[in-house]
Write an enzyme that holds these catalytic residues in place. Structure first.
Site, mmCIF file in Angstrom:
data_model
loop_
_atom_site.group_PDB
_atom_site.id
_atom_site.type_symbol
_atom_site.label_atom_id
_atom_site.label_comp_id
_atom_site.label_asym_id
_atom_site.label_seq_id
_atom_site.Cartn_x
_atom_site.Cartn_y
_atom_site.Cartn_z
ATOM 1 C CB CYS A 248 125.244 -48.095 52.222
ATOM 2 S SG CYS A 248 123.875 -46.983 52.516
ATOM 3 C CG HIS A 296 122.658 -48.909 48.833
ATOM 4 N ND1 HIS A 296 123.041 -49.366 50.181
ATOM 5 C CD2 HIS A 296 123.807 -49.198 47.864
ATOM 6 C CE1 HIS A 296 124.112 -50.063 49.749
ATOM 7 N NE2 HIS A 296 124.576 -49.930 48.559
ATOM 8 C CG HIS A 308 128.186 -51.088 47.623
ATOM 9 N ND1 HIS A 308 126.697 -51.348 47.376
ATOM 10 C CD2 HIS A 308 128.595 -52.191 47.026
ATOM 11 C CE1 HIS A 308 126.576 -52.707 47.050
ATOM 12 N NE2 HIS A 308 127.586 -53.233 46.861
#
Length: 333
Positions: A248, A296, A308
């Site tokens: 990420c 995240h 993402h």
């Protein structure tokens, strides 16, 4: 005579010089206004982004079948060119064999013409053995017939290949012309799409793999969005920062690196490196973080969407931000 009757005898009043000048000035001003377009009908408003997109979609509907037809002709052309080349290779030894056989026939004919019958035939003529001459003449005739058949066979095979090659060459010529016509058509439609795309405002982003994004003010954000969206479909690999796999924070780092902005490959650091932005003020290109420990991060696209790198087993993709608890937004530029 009464005063009123005397007054009625005067001619009607005419505009004075000053009034005439005013009228002329008004006429000139009106003409100038028309010439300048001040009195013309209002101009049409520029087409919206959605209208331009619709025009591009319509053009693409015309272009795609043309491209597929182009691909079909090009594939057939490739196959037929290979067939033609293979036939030409096979014809080389046949041409040589045919030429050698014809040369042998020519040599025999020339020798008989220049020197008369050969010594072998002379020997047959003086032979005293009964039946020998007839037998050997039959043999010579058979040899000549065999040579004629050999030459005829070689020429027949060569002519067969020549006929096939002529058909292929004609087909290739036709398909080459079709290919040129299709390429010209493709160029024409591409030019129209390019013209329409150029009408899009610079704040609009169109990248395969992502939805259309409008209103991206920052050039850095535009670059980051284009870069991140271009990675859609690439696998998630923990610790990876591209160019073919990402986690990420590796994806957001990679996207902004393309825009000349350096981010640390760690969500906690990227949170601190960006400027705090409220959810109501968030705009495309901002980083969106999730969970209380910020483990995240994604690149916000607006309208509740982000691009993402989700997790192992899920490639880079576009997702709603609402499926995880949002911790906040940061602007890295």
């Amino acid at each position: 005579m009464p005063p009123d009757r005397h007054a009625r005898r005067h001619p009607p009043l005419r505009p004075t010089g000053a009034r005439r000048i005013v009228r002329r000035l008004l006429t000139l001003v009106a003409a100038a206004a028309v010439g300048a377009g001040l009195l013309a009908a209002p101009a049409h408003a520029a087409p919206s982004v959605d209208e331009i997109d619709a025009q591009i979609d319509k053009q693409w509907e015309q272009l795609e079948p043309t491209i597929e037809n182009y691909n079909k002709v090009r594939a057939q052309l490739k196959v037929n060119k290979k067939k033609s080349a293979d036939l030409e290779k096979k014809m080389v030894p046949l041409e040589l064999e045919s030429a050698l056989a014809m040369n042998r026939v020519g040599d025999i004919a020339a020798r008989y013409y220049m020197t008369g019958p050969s010594q072998e035939i002379g020997a047959l003529l003086v032979s005293t053995k009964p039946g020998t001459l007839g037998e050997q003449l039959v043999i010579l005739d058979r040899l000549a017939q065999q040579q004629r058949k050999q030459v005829a066979g070689v020429l027949a095979i060569r002519d067969k290949y020549n006929a096939q090659k002529q058909k292929l060459d004609a087909l290739i010529a036709t398909q080459t012309k079709q290919e040129q016509e299709l390429a010209a058509k493709k160029k024409e439609i591409n030019a129209e799409i390019k013209r329409l795309t150029a009408m899009l405002p610079k704040t609009s982003i169109r990248v395969d793999g992502c939805p259309s994004v409008d209103g991206v003010v920052s050039s850095a954000a535009r670059t980051a969005i284009k870069t991140a969206c271009a990675q859609v479909g690439d696998p998630y690999v923990w610790g990876a920062t591209g160019p073919n796999a990402f986690d990420c924070s590796g994806l957001t780092q990679y996207a902004y690196k393309a825009a000349g902005i350096s981010l640390t490959h760690f969500t906690g650091a990227q949170w601190k490196e960006g400027k705090a932005v409220s959810r109501s003020e968030a705009r495309p290109g901002d980083l969106v973080f999730f969970y209380s420990d910020l483990h995240h991060v994604g690149l916000y696209l607006g309208d509740g969407l982000m691009v993402h790198a989700p997790r192992t087993g899920k490639p880079v993709q576009v997702t709603q931000i609402s499926y995880m608890p949002v911790a906040g937004f940061r602007r890295p530029y």
